[in-house]
Structure formats: structure tokens, C-alpha cells
Design an enzyme around this catalytic site. Structure first.
Site, PDB file in Angstrom:
ATOM      1  N   ARG A   1     -42.648   9.018  -2.658  1.00 46.28           N
ATOM      2  CA  ARG A   1     -43.024   9.341  -4.045  1.00 46.28           C
ATOM      3  C   ARG A   1     -43.663   8.141  -4.728  1.00 46.28           C
ATOM      4  NH1 ARG A   1     -41.827  13.423  -8.235  1.00 46.28           N
ATOM      5  NH2 ARG A   1     -41.115  14.802  -6.591  1.00 46.28           N
TER       6      ARG A   1
ATOM      7  N   GLU B   1     -37.432  12.807 -16.162  1.00 43.73           N
ATOM      8  CA  GLU B   1     -37.818  11.523 -15.575  1.00 43.73           C
ATOM      9  C   GLU B   1     -39.137  10.937 -16.081  1.00 43.73           C
ATOM     10  OE1 GLU B   1     -36.192  11.284 -11.134  1.00 43.73           O
ATOM     11  OE2 GLU B   1     -37.307  13.135 -11.504  1.00 43.73           O
TER      12      GLU B   1
END
Length: 801
Positions: free
Chosen positions: A319, A728
Site C-alpha cells: 500500500r 484513515e
């Protein structure tokens, strides 16, 4: 799909479902559960060296200690001595030979009281052979210590050729440290044995299904005999996605052997020593660009400290790679990852899951180009942001880019240009007058991909019941850690049935109601579980509607659920019946008032081996601007003002989302400015308690904090009521604080040199950077390293081995 109106609850700032319980202190957490008769209390015995071998372990004095019922080791495990979450099989619950980090578990003590268990642990006689530890990224690279997860490469075009052909080129490095989760509720579990192999495990976990699976494998029993349950957590931030498993497994193992309930709540010091943290990164970059600030090519190597086992390092680094572009288009690009094994805690999921690290490198590249060209960093950003139709480094087409619009709108709202000019003038006058305070300002965006890159996790289930009095109970696979997920799920059900939120009750997340759940992570909790709740509730609502149409001879197309009533058009005109009355009639007519729901995210694919695919359903966007002031004599600073404009689509609950934005930003600022993890030369964690690890407090909040949600921009994708994830993405917006500090430091040489400020930018790091600039030296990108002398014993913690 449901009609757009009425919307009695969704998109309104309804109260958090546990707010009153939190305020009155009656919200129940794992350690608040009533203690069953005969409950045993546990304490783990831990390794106190970072690298070596277990030679011998004499536990006779531990077993003879007052109150001790049993002491268990790896030899007492019926099944697998393994808590590896991704199948790497490199994370034993108990050490048997090789010691690869401080804080690994040697044994567990079960006693009548917690104090007795903790006292007994200290009686262990443990002999170990010590080896030199590998503790940091540079040493791991020199030792060629690869992690169990492979490195990846993402390419598009010929980055090397594009950089070579570009009018201008530069190279550098940015280093960023890890971060302790510092959840208010520590790791905790309570295991209750039942009939035969049956067991209930109450755990403070973000992933009940994984906890269930770990306990089943440990005890060598089928998963259907283990029930994992959690009503709420006192914070998680990713630290309870995999790290909760060892605590639950210890409690379950003791309960299995003794047939008595077993409770374990880790001491804060042990918790911080044992559990993984945010991954440290050292990112080397080379960029080719032109005088207008346009990027031609980018090459990055992302080296990462993974710790002693794989844990979730693979997905985290993947990621980070997929977000090393942040919001910017690289015409030619090569991104490589280098996961490294070290003799430190096994790093794990943390809010942002690699995105903040990758995005920070992208922002450093932008900053470097701005210094090299003399352009305003915001100008460089706007010249490089994605346009729709362009490809990411992993070959996904960007279809919804709004970064330019958000940056432009935020700059207008907060007066960026005017304020920056005023700050430059103020700094110039301060230099003339010999004053020590300097000010800085910076603005950064975020483009955050929403979905698990582990594609199979993009699914969710739910269970909804309507009772004969018209009240509703819902259960879903997501977990509540304070982020308001349960509240949003109640809002979804309330909207479907046209009821107030007070008529909806939500029960604990438990694996015997909704099985095979995904972790509550990747900002996907509301997206996945909201659609599953919507599916289940809609099935019941449609049954009630069909029954009402038949029972009252009404046109089904006219039936509406609104304000606890059901409105319908009949041959005699409009008929209004209470929801409860119709439900009661439906029950008497044997209509099912219960249903499960399911959802899987469409349109996604990902091949980690090639680094290509469509891993994200959509992107969430935002931008933030920070203004700071620093004391150039001490390196101390404060955040004077922050302005945020964030994209939440059609927010399910604006107040909860604003709270997430504020909290995520402050947590991100803590990571970048003050939260510093320090190991001594022997590999002992020295920042292992609130007394030695600094997190932001109320005094560190921006003096002016303006947060706005982007309005009237629904998600283009068919998410739950066109909302967007918000857990997030705001964390990464805190990058503006680091670059505002850099802007202030750069004023010392009239912005001729990029300070290359590393994170965490503690006052010591800022002061060292200031001294480098004053000495006329170019920053190295390595930041400041604090050496703490190793000692034979920690005065706070009692060594075992």
C-alpha cells in the site's frame, strides 16, 4: 435501491450510540466484564534480549509461587504454536529456541489474582545466549536481512530514460520513524470454557474471525467450537488487527487446560514492548523535472523495517508503493520496496496502513522541486496533480480526481497566498531585528485508495431482526473502536425502516451471528458493513411492504416508511399505520422478520506479483494547510492554525466524520513531530511507557482548527448512500505540519536550501536542521539519531530472561 427521500437519520449529525455510556463511565470494555466464578488471572514471561537463543528455563520457583495454578509453555499447546496472520508461519506464540526480539513470550502464568501472577513471573530462571541484534534499516540493508515477505516493483514507462532526458534532476532520501498505537484500552481477553471443546473468547480485537481462527488452530479444534466476541474497543488504530491474537490465545490456552475462565490484561509496559508498531521507512528518490516544475520521471526505493516476523508487512509495504504517488501523476515511474527483518517488535497495521509513508515521500519530491525551481510548492502540486484518464503506477485509471479543485478551494478559504506573503515579510523582519521566532506555512493533499488490497477481505455480512413491538436489532461483522461505525450502521437501518435511531439496537460483534468477517480496517468498515446491513434490512422491509400491500389492498409503489409509520395509498385514500402495528400483523401472518445480508465490493482486482490491477473501488480526497512558529534557539514549535477541506462524499454522519478528521490529523501530526521510538544498542525498547513516549495532548492542538467537509459531491461509486470512507485518509493530511516546519527552517537561508527535515521532527531534530543550514551545509536526509546507553536492567521493568 432505496429512494433518496425521506432520510430521517442518515446524513445528519446524530449522537454516537455509546456517547452517554462513555461520559457516565458505564460503557463496558473487556476488563469491565463481570468476572465469572473461578477466573484465573494471567501474566506472560517475556524475553529481555533482542537476539539470541534460549538455553534453559527453570520455572519450578514460578510454579511454587503463592496463588499459582499453572504455568504453560509451548509444550502445552495441543495444536499449532503459530500466530502468523498471513500464513508465513514465522510467528510462534511461545519461544522454543531462537529469540529474535525483546518481548517475545516464553511462558504464561495463571494465578488466583493478577498481582500473584505478575509476582510469580519474576521468579523464572532463564538462561540465554546473546547475539548481536539488527535494529535499524541501514544495518539490515548492510546485513542483507530480507523479511519473509517479498519486495515488489511497480513500473510504468521507462523511468530511468525519462529522468536522464529531463532538463533537471535531483536525488534525496527521507526517513520516517515508527509510531506506538497508544490505544487507551490495552490488549485484553477473557476466555470462558463451555461444554466439550466449546469456548467463548471476549477479545479487544479488530478482527474477531481471525481471533477465532487463531484460537481454533492453537487448541486443534474446529472453528465452530470457538466464539469470538467484542462489543467495543477503547481504541485500536490497527494495533488490534493482528496483535490482539496472542493475548486471546494465551487466555484460551489456560482456559482449555484448567477448564476455568482465564483473563489477561497486559500491563502497559509489557503491551508496548510486545506489540508491533507503525513501520519505519527510509525512502530514496530520484526525480527528473523541468523549469516549470512538471515531473518527467520518478524512481523510488522504499526500504522498510518490518521487525522479527512478517505479520502484515507485505500488505503495508504494497500500500505504501501504491501511494508513493499520492495525488500526482508520474509520466514514467519505477517504485521498488525493500522489506527488511530486524530484531525489533514485528511491525503491523497502523492507521493509514503504509499510505502516510508513501505519500510523505511524494510530498518531499514536490518540496524538492519547489526549492530547485523557486516556485511555490502549491504551484508545483497543481501542475502535477492527476487528471482523469491518467494511469497510476499500478496501471489503474484515475476517474474521479478532484485534487486540483480541493487545493484551489482550500487555498481560497484559508487565504493561503496572502498569509504566506505576510509570513515571508514577518520572517524577513525577524532576521533584520535578530529575533528568534520564525513562521512557516504549507499545504498538502491526499488521494487515498479505499478497499483492501487483499481482495477477498472486501466482503461483509450482517444480521437484522425486527421484533413484534417494532424494535430492531442489528449485528454486523465490523468492530467498534470509538470511530462511530456502530452509530452509522444504526443510521442505515433507521433510514430503511423509517424509524428513529432510538428504536435500533446494536449487539456485540460475534462470530456465531455473522461468520467469516473481515477485519475492521482499510477505512472500509462503513462501506462494507453498511451495504450488508442495507441488504438485510431491505429484504425485511420489502417483505413488510408486500404484506401491507396485500393486507390493506394498497399499491406497493406508494408505500413509504417514515417517522415510525407506514404510509400507503389504498382505494379509500391515504392510509397511515404505525410501523409496530403492521409488523405485529405481519408476524401473525407468518412473515419472516429476520434476514441476513451480504455485500462484496465490485470492480476490484489486484495481482501483487505484477503490481498491477484495480485494487481500489474509489479514492477519498482532502487537503490541509498548517501554519506553525518555531523557536530557532531551541527547536521548539507550536501549531498555530490548521485548515482542512475533506471529501466524505455524502457523509453518513457529518459530526462523527469531523471527529475522525480532527483525530486522524492530530494523530498524524504526533507521528511526524513528537512520537519517537528509541531502542538502546542491545535492542531494548526504552520508550515503553507514558513516562517515556510522548503523544499529542490538548496543549498540542492547533490554536485555530477549521475543518470543513466538501459539500454536494456524492461518491460517484455506489457506496452506502454515496458516502466515502473517512477513518484513515485524514491521517495523511498531517504532512502539511512537517512541511510547514520545513518552510520555517528554510527561511534561515532565504529558502535557497531544502531542509530535508525527517520525521519525527522533534525539537532536537529541528534544531539540528537549523544548525546545518546556519553552517551552510546541505541537509543529509538522515535526521537526528539519539543514542541511549544500554543497561543491564530497566529500572521500571523487571527482566525475566
Amino acid at each position: 435501491m432505496l429512494e433518496r427521500s425521506p432520510k430521517p437519520v442518515v446524513e445528519k449529525p446524530t449522537l454516537h450510540e455509546s456517547a452517554a455510556l462513555h461520559v457516565t463511565g458505564t460503557a463496558t470494555y473487556i476488563d469491565d466484564l463481570p468476572e465469572p466464578r473461578g477466573t484465573l488471572h494471567l501474566a506472560p514471561g517475556l524475553t529481555r534480549i533482542a537476539h539470541g537463543r534460549l538455553v534453559s528455563m527453570d520455572l519450578s520457583a514460578v510454579r511454587a509461587a503463592p496463588g499459582v495454578i499453572t504455568v504453560l509453555t509451548a509444550a502445552d499447546i495441543p495444536g499449532q504454536n503459530d500466530t502468523s496472520p498471513i500464513g508465513a508461519h514465522d510467528e510462534p506464540l511461545f519461544v522454543t529456541d531462537s529469540i529474535t526480539s525483546e518481548g517475545q513470550i516464553l511462558f504464561v502464568v495463571a494465578a488466583e489474582t493478577r498481582a500473584q501472577a505478575r509476582a510469580a513471573v519474576r521468579r523464572a530462571v532463564v538462561e540465554t545466549e546473546t547475539l548481536d541484534p539488527i535494529l535499524d534499516i541501514d544495518t539490515a540493508r548492510e546485513a542483507r536481512a530480507p523479511c519473509a515477505v517479498p519486495g515488489r516493483t511497480m513500473t510504468r514507462g521507462d523511468a530511468e530514460a525519462a529522468i536522464a532526458a529531463a532538463p533537471r534532476r535531483l536525488s534525496g532520501r527521507i526517513v520516517m520513524g515508527g509510531q506506538e498505537h497508544f490505544y487507551l484500552e490495552g490488549q485484553a481477553a477473557l476466555a470462558l470454557p463451555g461444554e466439550g471443546p466449546e469456548m467463548i473468547v471476549w477479545s479487544s480485537t479488530q478482527h474477531p474471525t481471525e481471533t477465532q481462527a487463531m484460537v481454533a488452530h492453537l487448541l486443534d479444534v474446529p472453528a465452530n467450537t470457538i466464539t469470538a466476541s467484542v462489543r467495543r474497543m477503547g481504541g485500536g488504530f490497527g494495533g488490534k488487527e493482528t496483535q490482539a491474537n496472542q493475548t486471546a490465545c494465551l487466555a484460551a490456552l489456560v482456559a482449555h487446560h484448567t477448564r476455568r475462565p482465564a483473563r489477561l490484561r497486559l500491563d502497559r509496559d509489557d503491551d508496548m514492548v510486545m506489540t508491533g508498531k507503525r513501520h519505519d521507512f527510509a525512502i530514496d528518490y530520484t526525480v527528473g523535472f523541468d523549469d516549470d516544475g512538471k515531473i518527467h520521471g520518478v524512481d523510488m526505493l522504499l526500504a522498510c523495517r518490518c521487525g522479527w516476523s512478517a505479520d502484515l508487512s507485505g500488505p503495508v509495504i504494497d500500500r505504501a508503493l501504491t501511494h508513493a504517488d499520492n495525488a500526482y501523476f508520474y509520466p514514467a515511474v519505477r517504485l521498488r520496496s525493500l522489506p527488511l527483518r530486524t530484531n525489533t517488535v514485528s511491525n503491523t497495521a497502523f492507521r493509514g496502513f503504509g499510505v502516510p509513508q508513501g505519500a510523505l515521500a511524494a510530498e518531499r519530491v514536490i518540496e524538492e522541486i519547489a526549492f530547485a525551481t523557486g516556485l511555490d510548492p502549491n504551484t508545483v502540486r497543481l501542475r502535477n496533480v492527476y487528471e482523469n484518464g491518467q494511469l497510476t503506477p499500478y496501471h489503474m485509471t484515475v476517474e474521479d480526481s478532484i485534487t486540483a479543485a480541493i487545493l484551489t478551494d482550500l487555498a481560497r478559504r484559508c487565504g493561503y497566498d496572502t498569509r504566506k506573503a505576510a509570513l515571508r515579510a514577518s520572517n524577513a523582519k525577524a532576521a533584520e531585528e535578530g529575533r528568534v521566532l520564525r513562521r512557516g506555512i504549507a499545504m498538502t493533499p491526499v488521494k487515498f485508495g479505499i478497499s483492501f488490497t487483499a481482495t477477498h477481505y472486501n466482503q461483509a455480512g450482517a444480521l437484522v431482526h425486527v421484533y413484534t413491538d417494532g424494535s430492531v436489532q442489528i449485528n454486523h461483522g465490523g468492530t467498534e473502536m470509538g470511530q462511530g461505525l456502530h452509530t452509522k450502521m444504526m443510521q442505515v437501518a433507521a433510514r430503511v425502516f423509517g424509524l428513529p435511531q432510538s428504536d435500533i439496537r446494536l449487539t456485540a460483534t460475534t462470530t456465531d451471528k455473522v461468520p467469516n468477517t473481515s477485519a475492521t480496517a482499510a477505512s472500509s468498515g462503513a462501506d462494507l458493513n453498511g451495504m450488508a446491513v442495507l441488504d438485510a434490512a431491505t429484504k425485511i422491509r420489502d417483505r413488510i411492504r408486500d404484506f401491507a400491500a396485500e393486507r390493506y389492498n394498497a399499491d406497493p409503489g406508494t408505500i413509504r416508511f417514515h417517522n415510525s409509520e407506514i404510509h400507503m395509498e389504498t382505494g379509500q385514500g391515504t392510509l397511515v399505520e404505525s410501523f409496530a402495528a403492521v409488523v405485529r400483523q405481519a408476524y401473525l401472518a407468518r412473515v419472516s422478520l429476520s434476514s441476513s445480508g451480504f455485500y462484496k465490493t465490485p470492480e476490484i482486482s489486484w495481482d501483487p506479483a505484477t503490481g498491477r490491477g484495480h485494487p481500489f473501488y474509489y479514492f477519498a480526497y482532502g487537503a490541509a494547510c498548517a501554519e506553525i512558529v518555531i523557536d530557532t534557539l531551541t527547536g521548539e514549535y507550536r501549531i498555530d492554525r490548521v485548515d482542512i477541506l475533506h471529501d466524505a462524499g455524502l457523509s453518513l454522519n457529518p459530526e462523527i466524520d469531523r471527529g475522525q478528521i480532527e483525530g486522524g490529523f492530530v494523530q498524524g501530526a504526533g507521528w511526524l513531530t513528537m512520537e519517537e521510538l528509541v531502542w538502546d544498542k542491545k535492542g531494548a525498547l526504552r520508550t515503553h511507557a507514558p513516562s517515556t513516549y510522548k503523544i499529542p495532548t490538548a496543549f498540542d492542538m492547533p490554536r485555530v482548527f477549521n475543518v470543513a467537509l466538501l459539500e454536494d459531491v456524492p461518491n460517484r461509486k455506489a457506496t452506502i448512500f454515496r458516502s466515502k470512507a473517512v477513518g484513515e485518509p485524514p491521517f495523511a493530511l498531517a504532512a502539511c505540519v512537517l512541511f510547514a516546519l520545513s518552510d520555517a527552517v528554510a527561511s534561515l537561508d532565504d529558502h535557497r536550501t531544502c531542509p530535508r527535515l525527517d520525521a519525527p521532527a522533534t525539537p532536537e531534530t529541528v534544531l539540528a536542521c537549523i544548525e546545518r543550514l546556519r553552517a551552510g551545509k546541505s541537509a543529509t536526509g538522515h535526521g537526528t539519531k539519539i543514542e541511549v546507553p544500554a543497561t543491564d536492567a530497566d529500572p521500571v521493568r523487571d527482566p525475566v530472561g
